[in-house]
Design a protein around this motif. Structure first.
Motif, PDB file in Angstrom:
ATOM      1  N   TYR A   1      33.313  22.314  -5.951  1.00 48.34           N
ATOM      2  CA  TYR A   1      33.874  23.047  -4.682  1.00 48.34           C
ATOM      3  C   TYR A   1      33.895  21.094  -3.662  1.00 48.34           C
ATOM      4  CZ  TYR A   1      33.956  27.542  -5.375  1.00 48.34           C
ATOM      5  OH  TYR A   1      33.753  29.026  -5.775  1.00 48.34           O
ATOM      6  N   TYR A   2      35.002  21.221  -3.460  1.00 50.55           N
ATOM      7  CA  TYR A   2      35.153  19.620  -2.443  1.00 50.55           C
ATOM      8  C   TYR A   2      36.189  19.641  -1.211  1.00 50.55           C
ATOM      9  CZ  TYR A   2      38.455  18.175  -5.811  1.00 50.55           C
ATOM     10  OH  TYR A   2      39.562  18.215  -6.666  1.00 50.55           O
ATOM     11  N   LEU A   3      35.938  18.722  -0.680  1.00 48.12           N
ATOM     12  CA  LEU A   3      36.405  18.772   0.886  1.00 48.12           C
ATOM     13  C   LEU A   3      38.098  18.171  -0.116  1.00 48.12           C
ATOM     14  CD1 LEU A   3      36.874  19.356   3.895  1.00 48.12           C
ATOM     15  CD2 LEU A   3      36.275  17.410   4.293  1.00 48.12           C
ATOM     16  N   LYS A   4      39.584  18.608   0.322  1.00 43.78           N
ATOM     17  CA  LYS A   4      40.164  17.951   0.057  1.00 43.78           C
ATOM     18  C   LYS A   4      40.613  16.205   1.245  1.00 43.78           C
ATOM     19  CE  LYS A   4      43.126  21.438  -0.774  1.00 43.78           C
ATOM     20  NZ  LYS A   4      44.295  22.856  -0.764  1.00 43.78           N
ATOM     21  N   LYS A   5      40.618  15.803   0.495  1.00 39.53           N
ATOM     22  CA  LYS A   5      40.528  14.091   0.832  1.00 39.53           C
ATOM     23  C   LYS A   5      41.660  13.883   2.319  1.00 39.53           C
ATOM     24  CE  LYS A   5      38.304  11.299  -2.485  1.00 39.53           C
ATOM     25  NZ  LYS A   5      36.939  11.192  -1.521  1.00 39.53           N
ATOM     26  N   GLU A   6      43.192  14.654   2.024  1.00 38.71           N
ATOM     27  CA  GLU A   6      43.914  14.507   3.167  1.00 38.71           C
ATOM     28  C   GLU A   6      43.771  15.129   3.853  1.00 38.71           C
ATOM     29  OE1 GLU A   6      45.649  17.862   0.560  1.00 38.71           O
ATOM     30  OE2 GLU A   6      44.591  16.428  -0.147  1.00 38.71           O
TER      31      GLU A   6
END
Length: 99
Positions: A80-85
């Protein structure tokens, strides 16, 4: 989903964070790395939070499906990772909750 809706949902999500675990989890994800639920569980445990790995799975699942701020990289173990936008938005909201 519109940015305004995500902001509103994220604020509500953090307002219900009595222990600080949600804020800590989002803070971990803000570093831009990709994490399995086991890695996130370990990091939360290192920060003094006591919960089981399934609880972490539920939290990231909700953040991904309901809040729309996480992405999932599928594989043998999902990462899981945070969306760049949304990094800027999430970062500014977390700073508000640090005050």
């Amino acid at each position: 989903m519109k940015v305004e809706e995500i902001e509103k949902r994220l604020r509500k999500y953090l307002e219900r964070d009595r222990s600080g675990i949600r804020k800590t989890l989002i803070g971990i994800l803000l570093d831009g790395n990709k994490y399995t639920t086991e890695e996130l569980h370990r990091k939360l445990s290192e920060n003094g939070y006591e919960l089981n790995p399934r609880g972490v799975s539920a939290m990231v699942g909700l953040m991904s499906a309901r809040l729309g701020i996480l992405k999932v990289e599928m594989g043998e173990k999902n990462r899981y990772y945070l969306k760049k936008e949304y990094e800027g938005l999430v970062s500014s909201i977390l700073r508000e909750y640090d005050k």
